[in-house]
Design an enzyme around this catalytic site. Structure first.
Site, mmCIF file in Angstrom:
data_model
loop_
_atom_site.group_PDB
_atom_site.id
_atom_site.type_symbol
_atom_site.label_atom_id
_atom_site.label_comp_id
_atom_site.label_asym_id
_atom_site.label_seq_id
_atom_site.Cartn_x
_atom_site.Cartn_y
_atom_site.Cartn_z
ATOM 1 N N PRO A 337 -54.903 0.499 4.356
ATOM 2 C CA PRO A 337 -54.017 0.178 5.488
ATOM 3 C C PRO A 337 -54.092 1.229 6.590
ATOM 4 O O PRO A 337 -54.545 2.359 6.387
ATOM 5 C CB PRO A 337 -52.621 0.157 4.846
ATOM 6 C CG PRO A 337 -52.862 -0.137 3.419
ATOM 7 C CD PRO A 337 -54.158 0.543 3.083
ATOM 8 N N ARG A 338 -53.588 0.848 7.739
ATOM 9 C CA ARG A 338 -53.744 1.680 8.930
ATOM 10 C C ARG A 338 -53.088 3.057 8.794
ATOM 11 O O ARG A 338 -53.638 4.055 9.257
ATOM 12 C CB ARG A 338 -53.157 0.945 10.139
ATOM 13 C CG ARG A 338 -53.971 -0.263 10.519
ATOM 14 C CD ARG A 338 -53.322 -1.051 11.629
ATOM 15 N NE ARG A 338 -54.221 -2.117 12.063
ATOM 16 C CZ ARG A 338 -53.927 -2.988 13.012
ATOM 17 N NH1 ARG A 338 -52.765 -2.932 13.615
ATOM 18 N NH2 ARG A 338 -54.788 -3.924 13.356
ATOM 19 N N ASP A 339 -51.901 3.105 8.205
ATOM 20 C CA ASP A 339 -51.231 4.399 8.113
ATOM 21 C C ASP A 339 -52.018 5.360 7.232
ATOM 22 O O ASP A 339 -52.134 6.552 7.526
ATOM 23 C CB ASP A 339 -49.799 4.236 7.607
ATOM 24 C CG ASP A 339 -49.719 3.604 6.226
ATOM 25 O OD1 ASP A 339 -50.465 2.643 5.961
ATOM 26 O OD2 ASP A 339 -48.904 4.059 5.402
#
EC number: 1.3.5.1
Length: 671
Positions: A337-339
């Site tokens: 995921p992006r985070d």
């Protein structure tokens, strides 16, 4: 008892939305013709809502500050839109999309809303195909899919690297049809500057004509805010420079609670900044991580040589490269995921391995994908013993077909050919998961006032999965709000036309006019941008990818000091009765200077690492997850909804406790 009532229907999760629709009150077609609805914002959420409400028969007034709805920032969502169609036959389902979205949001979103989102996702694709959206198709003519970060299936529908633009054109064409029929009255180059409440209900807005400067009153039986997110509180972001939080912040100051303001998404694949003179950042689509491999040099001497121009990245062999996402997260690799991807890039650059002059860049390399596609194409075309050059040419053609416009954009900005040398990327502020608090009906804490799309908080929790923004915007506008607002408007059929010559409209217009006159008459010495940049630096340094209590306390104090100085020293040239972009900007930055302080206050309160909110005091100390974010479900499994009380520092916290009956809460692991 909490003042928050989420109005989640009773019953099993999978039946809630169907049962709800079966039992709501409806407005008959003849009565819809007598009901007015204002929609503020005409991106994917606002555009689809305006078109659908008008198609149903309501009289719609739509407002956008751009010269056309086609200019809405939704066009920047390039990579794709999620839907649980399972065309790939790889195990996708409504439940899996629901699960991935809740897990990706780090278990800080409302189960019922997310399940409804997953449920209607399949309808969105059918709707858009019917509108003529040119989704990519496979060799057999069926809609194609690609995979995105944070999931193990391919569910992302796309139109090259311009999905948002094509979807927006679909919604815009639907809007135009209703404008031509007289069902939508379109107000381009208008900015909403306040909401008007009559007897506790939203009954209209005060707007400024941005061409003439004229202040206008507009009434309606309900108001819908679809004005996007507040990423520009950071000054430098991937948002359009005009993107702002004014509509959402004005309704917050009139009683709409603001939820989870500290939940901001830092996107991992942006073109790195090249200096302090920049006014915006450019996003490279999330879809690129589908085929690109992310790395930095293993050896510091190679890093320094690259920075000094003595070494090219293509000269480093595989064993001299650190594919750090593949190393740290073997199960998901470059598709975490992006985070997670953003923090990992920051960690490598903070350790000194950044590859550009500022030390804030990592490589996104397509060499392996080009070779893989080239070999595949050689076999398909029956080319025996294809040369390396031929394989490269065939592979580049496939990559160009999938991502051509993105590669072209990168080359124009950076002046390097990404087919031949790896792209450079670095995280940047992109999307805000926080926003106006809404219940299951998408209504705020103000009766008759709705909020949809990125402007609300409801579906993404603490971190948004890639390709979910377009899904939420269109789900809210096409398939959710038209039902839920009808239930409310069924009680308004006897109300009649809402007059604008009332004390409530008088007072709201007076406040707006006084605020505008203050800015144009203030004899300050600094431009609006001077203060916006200072705010952005505080936000990025102390409320960015990682945060700590000391820094957040400093941020609150510093933002308040900047705000006080802003009102004394800001200079706005020109007058109020003309087109005046600096005046527009002044009002928006004034709102950011209040929102930024509430953002820091919210982040300080949340003493856990969660999704895009990483607290340095809350980290896994040992075990398999050592160094990863540590969530605290015991104390923080709630939505933080803030009530305005005059100053951001005085905002009152209301908690909506989150219940998870269909999903087990557990620490996210992508290893």
């Amino acid at each position: 008892m909490s003042v928050l009532d989420s109005k989640i229907p009773k019953g099993p999760l999978k039946d809630k939305w169907t049962t709800y629709k079966d039992k709501i009150n409806l407005v008959n077609p003849a009565n819809k013709r007598n009901i007015d609805v204002i929609v503020v914002g005409t991106g994917l959420a606002g555009g689809s809502a305006a078109a659908t409400l008008a198609e149903l028969g309501y009289r719609v007034k739509a407002f956008c500050y751009q010269d056309s709805p086609r200019r809405a920032h939704s066009i920047a969502a390039q990579g794709g839109i999620n839907a649980a169609k399972n065309y790939q036959g790889d195990g996708d389902s409504t439940y899996r999309l629901f699960y991935d979205t809740v897990k990706g949001g780090d278990y800080r979103s409302r189960e019922a809303n997310v399940y409804r989102l997953a449920e209607v996702s399949t309808n969105i694709i059918d709707q858009c195909v019917a509108q003529g959206v040119p989704f990519a198709r496979d060799y057999g003519g069926l809609l194609d899919n690609r995979s995105f970060g944070g999931v193990l299936v391919s569910r992302t529908f796309y139109a090259k690297g311009q999905t948002g633009q094509q979807l927006l054109l679909g919604a815009y064409s639907a809007m135009n049809r209703q404008i031509a029929r007289g069902k939508i009255e379109m107000f381009n180059r208008h900015e909403m500057l306040d909401v008007v409440k009559v007897n506790g209900k939203a009954r209209g807005i005060i707007a400024r004509n941005l061409v003439t400067g004229e202040i206008e009153r507009h009434s309606a039986h309900a108001v819908v805010i679809a004005s996007g997110g507040y990423g520009n509180v950071y000054f430098l972001s991937t948002n359009a420079m005009g993107s702002n939080a004014t509509a959402a912040w004005k309704i917050h100051k009139k009683g709409a609670f603001f939820a989870n303001p500290c939940y901001t998404q830092i996107h991992p694949t942006c073109i790195p900044r090249s200096g302090d003179y920049q006014s915006k950042l450019t996003l490279m689509s999330e879809s690129l991580r589908n085929d690109g491999r992310i790395w930095v040099p293993k050896n510091m001497e190679d890093v320094l040589a690259i920075r000094e121009g003595k070494l090219k990245p293509t000269q480093l062999s595989e064993d001299q490269r650190d594919y750090y996402l593949e190393r740290r997260y073997p199960a998901f690799g470059n598709l975490v995921p992006r985070d997670v991807a953003s923090r990992a890039a920051k960690e490598r650059c903070d350790a000194g391995y950044g590859v550009n002059a500022t030390g804030e860049a990592v490589y996104l390399d397509f060499k392996a994908a080009i070779e893989r596609y080239g070999l595949e194409q050689a076999k398909i075309h029956g080319i025996q013993d294809a040369s390396k050059e031929k394989i490269t040419a065939l592979g580049e053609a496939v990559v160009e077909e999938k991502y051509g416009n993105l590669f072209q954009m990168y080359e124009k900005i950076v002046d390097e050919n990404p087919y031949k040398t790896p792209m450079m990327i670095y995280p940047a502020t992109h999307y805000t998961m926080g926003g106006v608090w809404v219940d299951y009906n998408l209504m705020t804490t103000v009766e008759g006032l709705y909020c949809i799309g990125e402007a609300n908080f409801s579906d993404h929790g603490a971190n948004r999965l890639g390709a979910s923004a377009l899904m939420q915007g269109l789900a809210d506008g096409y398939f959710v709000l038209p039902y839920t607002i009808g239930d409310y408007l069924s009680h308004e059929i006897r109300t009649g036309k809402i007059p604008t010559d009332t004390p409530e409209f008088d007072q709201a217009e007076k406040e707006v006019t006084e605020r505008i006159n203050f800015f144009v008459n203030n004899k300050g010495t600094h431009s609006v941008d001077y203060f916006h940049k200072r705010l952005g630096k505080v936000m990025w340094d102390k409320c960015g990818m990682s945060r700590n209590a000391e820094g957040l306390k400093e941020a609150m104090a510093e933002i308040k000091a900047i705000r006080e100085e802003f009102y004394k020293e800001v200079k706005v040239p020109g007058s109020a009765n003309e087109m005046n972009p600096e005046l527009e900007k002044a009002g928006r930055v004034a709102d950011f200077l209040e929102l930024g302080e509430l953002f820091a206050k919210d982040a300080l309160m949340r003493e856990e690492s969660c999704g895009g909110h990483f607290r340095e005091e809350s980290v896994e100390i040992d075990g398999e997850q050592k160094g990863e974010a540590k969530r605290n479900d015991k104390d923080y499994a709630f939505v933080a909804a803030w009530e305005y009380k005059g100053e951001p520092s005085e905002a009152v916290l209301h908690k909506e406790q989150l219940e998870f009956k269909d999903i087990e809460l557990k620490q996210r692991s992508y290893k």
